[in-house]
Scaffold this active site. Structure first.
Site, PDB file in Angstrom:
ATOM      1  N   CYS A  27       0.821  -1.210   0.089  1.00  0.00           N
ATOM      2  CA  CYS A  27      -0.219   0.100  -0.010  1.00  0.00           C
ATOM      3  C   CYS A  27       1.024   1.145  -0.078  1.00  0.00           C
ATOM      4  CB  CYS A  27      -0.807  -0.142   1.380  1.00  0.00           C
ATOM      5  SG  CYS A  27      -0.278  -0.155   2.871  1.00  0.00           S
ATOM      6  N   CYS A  34       3.256  -0.493  -8.605  1.00  0.00           N
ATOM      7  CA  CYS A  34       3.969  -1.513  -8.462  1.00  0.00           C
ATOM      8  C   CYS A  34       4.240  -2.111  -9.799  1.00  0.00           C
ATOM      9  CB  CYS A  34       2.797  -2.799  -7.837  1.00  0.00           C
ATOM     10  SG  CYS A  34       1.992  -1.953  -6.348  1.00  0.00           S
ATOM     11  N   CYS A  47      -2.656   1.207  -4.364  1.00  0.00           N
ATOM     12  CA  CYS A  47      -1.550   1.925  -4.858  1.00  0.00           C
ATOM     13  C   CYS A  47      -1.545   1.776  -6.498  1.00  0.00           C
ATOM     14  CB  CYS A  47      -0.241   1.609  -4.111  1.00  0.00           C
ATOM     15  SG  CYS A  47       0.425  -0.116  -4.865  1.00  0.00           S
TER      16      CYS A  47
END
Length: 140
Positions: A14, A92, A88
């Site tokens: 996160c 990533c 998020c």
């Protein structure tokens, strides 16, 4: 499966690595024990774990007060079989052969423990489902 241990590895991500991902990592460690390798990280880590998350987990007997937010690294993603983001999105890195899940969870940042409890409980349910899928207990 992760090369090193032969057991599935999970990375929770996160933004601040201060609430949701810390709670998820703690639940997975608590519920799966050593059957799963657990990591957590943040794309923009905070200075400390959310005190309300620490308190909410303490209420269920899990101490995350010593945890510290960690920065998300490419290596952490490469070393994990399952990468679970918690809001998020595209921060990533994506690698072929990995499994990516996105758990839509409210951000507990700046909220009191009463608001964090339902998030904690929702994470537990999601983690239990994940364990059943990737690391079911061996049949007795």
């Amino acid at each position: 499966m992760a090369e090193s241990s032969g057991k599935p590895s999970v990375l929770f991500v996160c933004v601040h690595n201060a609430g949701r991902s810390q709670m998820a990592a703690a639940w997975l460690t608590h519920l799966a024990g050593d059957r799963v390798e657990v990591r957590s990280a943040g794309s923009n880590p905070g200075g400390a774990v959310n005190p309300a998350a620490v308190e909410a987990m303490a209420e269920v007997g899990i101490d995350i007060s010593a945890e510290t937010p960690k920065v998300l690294t490419v290596d952490a993603v490469k070393e994990s079989d399952v990468c679970i983001t918690m809001g998020c999105g595209d921060t990533c890195p994506v690698f072929p052969g990995k499994r990516y899940l996105d758990w839509k969870l409210e951000d507990p940042a700046g909220r009191g423990v009463a608001a964090v409890r339902p998030i904690r409980d929702e994470i537990k349910t999601l983690v239990e489902g994940l364990i059943a899928e990737i690391a079911p207990e061996a049949a007795a």
